[in-house]
Design a protein around this motif. Structure first.
Motif, mmCIF file in Angstrom:
data_model
loop_
_atom_site.group_PDB
_atom_site.id
_atom_site.type_symbol
_atom_site.label_atom_id
_atom_site.label_comp_id
_atom_site.label_asym_id
_atom_site.label_seq_id
_atom_site.Cartn_x
_atom_site.Cartn_y
_atom_site.Cartn_z
ATOM 1 N N GLY A 9 0.794 -1.217 0.000
ATOM 2 C CA GLY A 9 0.000 0.000 0.000
ATOM 3 C C GLY A 9 0.826 1.266 0.000
ATOM 4 O O GLY A 9 0.298 2.363 -0.140
ATOM 5 N N ARG A 10 2.125 1.143 0.160
ATOM 6 C CA ARG A 10 2.991 2.323 0.252
ATOM 7 C C ARG A 10 3.166 2.959 -1.122
ATOM 8 O O ARG A 10 3.477 2.286 -2.098
ATOM 9 C CB ARG A 10 4.346 1.910 0.823
ATOM 10 N N GLN A 11 2.969 4.263 -1.207
ATOM 11 C CA GLN A 11 3.130 4.972 -2.478
ATOM 12 C C GLN A 11 4.562 5.453 -2.644
ATOM 13 O O GLN A 11 5.259 5.711 -1.665
ATOM 14 C CB GLN A 11 2.182 6.172 -2.535
ATOM 15 N N MET A 12 4.962 5.585 -3.893
ATOM 16 C CA MET A 12 6.279 6.136 -4.178
ATOM 17 C C MET A 12 6.269 7.631 -3.849
ATOM 18 O O MET A 12 5.219 8.273 -3.891
ATOM 19 C CB MET A 12 6.632 5.923 -5.647
ATOM 20 N N PRO A 13 7.437 8.207 -3.526
ATOM 21 C CA PRO A 13 7.488 9.628 -3.155
ATOM 22 C C PRO A 13 6.951 10.525 -4.263
ATOM 23 O O PRO A 13 7.304 10.374 -5.431
ATOM 24 C CB PRO A 13 8.979 9.888 -2.935
ATOM 25 N N HIS A 14 6.063 11.443 -3.904
ATOM 26 C CA HIS A 14 5.576 12.449 -4.842
ATOM 27 C C HIS A 14 4.862 13.553 -4.069
ATOM 28 O O HIS A 14 4.511 13.371 -2.898
ATOM 29 C CB HIS A 14 4.632 11.839 -5.885
ATOM 30 N N SER A 15 4.669 14.679 -4.706
ATOM 31 C CA SER A 15 3.940 15.792 -4.107
ATOM 32 C C SER A 15 2.897 16.268 -5.099
ATOM 33 O O SER A 15 3.220 16.949 -6.082
ATOM 34 C CB SER A 15 4.885 16.944 -3.733
ATOM 35 N N LEU A 16 1.640 15.885 -4.848
ATOM 36 C CA LEU A 16 0.548 16.284 -5.730
ATOM 37 C C LEU A 16 0.430 17.812 -5.784
ATOM 38 O O LEU A 16 0.256 18.398 -6.856
ATOM 39 C CB LEU A 16 -0.762 15.674 -5.230
ATOM 40 N N GLU A 17 0.560 18.450 -4.607
ATOM 41 C CA GLU A 17 0.409 19.904 -4.544
ATOM 42 C C GLU A 17 1.475 20.614 -5.385
ATOM 43 O O GLU A 17 1.169 21.584 -6.105
ATOM 44 C CB GLU A 17 0.508 20.392 -3.090
ATOM 45 N N ALA A 18 2.745 20.145 -5.305
ATOM 46 C CA ALA A 18 3.827 20.789 -6.065
ATOM 47 C C ALA A 18 3.633 20.584 -7.567
ATOM 48 O O ALA A 18 3.851 21.514 -8.361
ATOM 49 C CB ALA A 18 5.180 20.233 -5.630
ATOM 50 N N GLU A 19 3.223 19.377 -7.967
ATOM 51 C CA GLU A 19 2.995 19.109 -9.394
ATOM 52 C C GLU A 19 1.902 20.029 -9.930
ATOM 53 O O GLU A 19 2.026 20.614 -11.017
ATOM 54 C CB GLU A 19 2.613 17.640 -9.609
ATOM 55 N N GLN A 20 0.807 20.164 -9.173
ATOM 56 C CA GLN A 20 -0.298 21.007 -9.621
ATOM 57 C C GLN A 20 0.117 22.477 -9.652
ATOM 58 O O GLN A 20 -0.265 23.221 -10.565
ATOM 59 C CB GLN A 20 -1.499 20.818 -8.691
ATOM 60 N N ALA A 21 0.919 22.894 -8.676
ATOM 61 C CA ALA A 21 1.335 24.296 -8.615
ATOM 62 C C ALA A 21 2.266 24.651 -9.780
ATOM 63 O O ALA A 21 2.198 25.763 -10.321
ATOM 64 C CB ALA A 21 2.022 24.580 -7.280
#
Length: 449
Positions: A9-21
């Motif tokens: 269940g562990r997701q790979m590192p990412h930042s949804l907020e930074a990608e969208q910004a």
């Protein structure tokens, strides 16, 4: 079992907020697009929809198309990556939730950082799988592991395919720099303008073969190039000498730089004036970043590993091909040796491409030319040639008529024969040979093919 579920269940590192910004910043302010393009690639985005939007903006930017929410939506529709229900509303949402485009580069740094973490995790998993499978030698596994990590450091994946639009953008920028006079030669200058005019300099990813019979001065010419690149480019030069010791090489460089006879430096028969020139030359040499390795048992993998760890590498010089051992360090004879040399030359070309620097490799010639009336070397004279001439982008031969003919009119004049050149024409140029300083210089007189 719980541990397995947690791992799955562990997701790979990412930042949804930074990608969208980042995407929102580019949509509301086209002025920041170029800066973001310099930092990010499409594969840096974790979410597929964000990656598709960035790819679209990347392509539009390459063709100088206007970029905003409406034009990007239209372009995505043309490319078949548009969802009627979500895409337009998602683009509008990106512009609404972005606080300010002024922080676009900070957002890009976050996206890039998370992408690097994912790349490291993926490389670690591949290395672990390779070790657990246990196929191949430990040395080969280490080489593969270093290659994966180096590819991440260079900001690219060894397996990734690149869209032509990305390559085209870089090519057009380079053409613009050339045509506007921002850069002179496409590659690094060899220090000899006559050679540079034929080869257009020492270019990235090129394997340059410099071949001659013993005594023609091929080591001297290679050192001339290394010294010039070290002094003028500000880049690191790696010299691997399998024949001469590092002290001998530095003595030659000192002789060439100070214009003091090599014999004087070997015997120590020096005047006060000589010592003054040596001091100035030594100061100049110390300012360069030329690194020398005189281990005679180095393999291509060893050299590649050492070069990967050098920052700002500009040129690699290897003296010389036939003295190198294969990856396993085995000795070869006859046909096996020919195969080994072919394998080595292929690995050298791969090394040049991976490091993105010119690799100048010296090579011995067979005695076939000495049986001919015209003793100028030809491609067929390459010892254990096999794939050598195929792998090399440029093949240079050195020939001095006075070496074979004492009555020659061309005393201390060398011919540099460009026998193969992927970047332009072949032909010959004349160089002045300065035997007392083991150095070459350019003559004004030249002749054509």
């Amino acid at each position: 079992m719980a541990g397995d579920d947690l791992l799955l269940g562990r997701q790979m590192p990412h930042s949804l907020e930074a990608e969208q910004a980042v995407l929102g910043s580019m949509l509301i302010d086209a002025g920041c697009v170029k800066d973001v393009m310099d930092k990010l690639q499409p594969q840096d985005f974790y979410l597929r929809q964000n990656r598709q939007i960035f790819e679209t903006i990347y392509s539009m930017f390459s063709y100088s198309k206007p970029i905003d929410g409406v034009t990007v939506a239209e372009e995505m529709q043309k490319n078949g990556v548009y969802d009627e229900n979500t895409t337009r509303s998602y683009l509008a949402q990106l512009m609404e939730i972005t606080p300010t485009s002024a922080n676009a580069l900070e957002y890009a740094d976050i996206v890039r950082s998370k992408s690097l973490m994912r790349s490291v995790a993926a490389a670690a998993a591949e290395i672990t799988a390779m070790v657990q499978e246990g196929t191949g030698e430990a040395r080969d596994m280490l080489e593969a592991a270093e290659q994966k990590i180096y590819a991440i450091r260079r900001g690219r994946s060894a397996q990734d395919m690149v869209h032509i639009g990305q390559v085209l953008s870089a090519v057009l920028d380079h053409l613009n720099d050339l045509s506007s006079g921002k850069v002179g030669l496409p590659g690094l200058s060899s220090g000899l303008s006559a050679i540079d005019e034929k080869t257009h300099g020492l270019n990235k990813s090129d394997l340059i073969l410099l071949a001659a019979r013993p005594g023609m001065g091929k080591t001297s010419l290679a050192l001339n190039m290394a010294l010039h690149v070290g002094k003028t480019s500000g880049k690191t030069v790696a010299v691997f000498s399998l024949e001469m010791s590092r002290e001998q090489l530095v003595t030659r460089l000192l002789s060439s730089e100070a214009l003091i006879s090599n014999t004087k430096l070997v015997t120590g028969n020096l005047s006060e004036t000589d010592w003054g020139r040596i001091a100035v030359a030594a100061g100049a040499l110390s300012q360069t970043d030329i690194r020398i390795d005189d281990n005679p048992l180095l393999t291509v993998a060893d050299m590649n590993a050492k070069c990967r760890r050098m920052e700002n590498l500009g040129l690699v010089v290897i003296d010389y091909l036939q003295l190198m051992t294969s990856a396993g360090g085995k000795g070869y004879a006859g046909e096996n040796r020919q195969q080994a040399v072919s394998d080595i030359s292929r690995m050298l070309k791969i090394m040049a491409k991976e490091l993105q620097v010119p690799v100048v490799c010296l090579s011995q010639l067979s005695r076939a030319n000495e049986k001919r009336d015209d003793k100028r070397p030809m491609l067929s004279d390459l010892r254990e040639s096999g794939a050598i001439e195929q792998d090399a982008d440029i093949v240079l031969f050195l020939y001095r008529d006075d070496y074979y003919n004492e009555a020659s009119e061309k005393r201390n004049i060398a011919e540099c024969i460009v026998a193969k050149n992927r970047h332009g024409e072949t032909g010959k140029v004349e160089l002045k040979w300065l035997p007392e300083f083991t150095s070459f210089s350019t003559l004004e007189t030249r002749y054509g093919d």
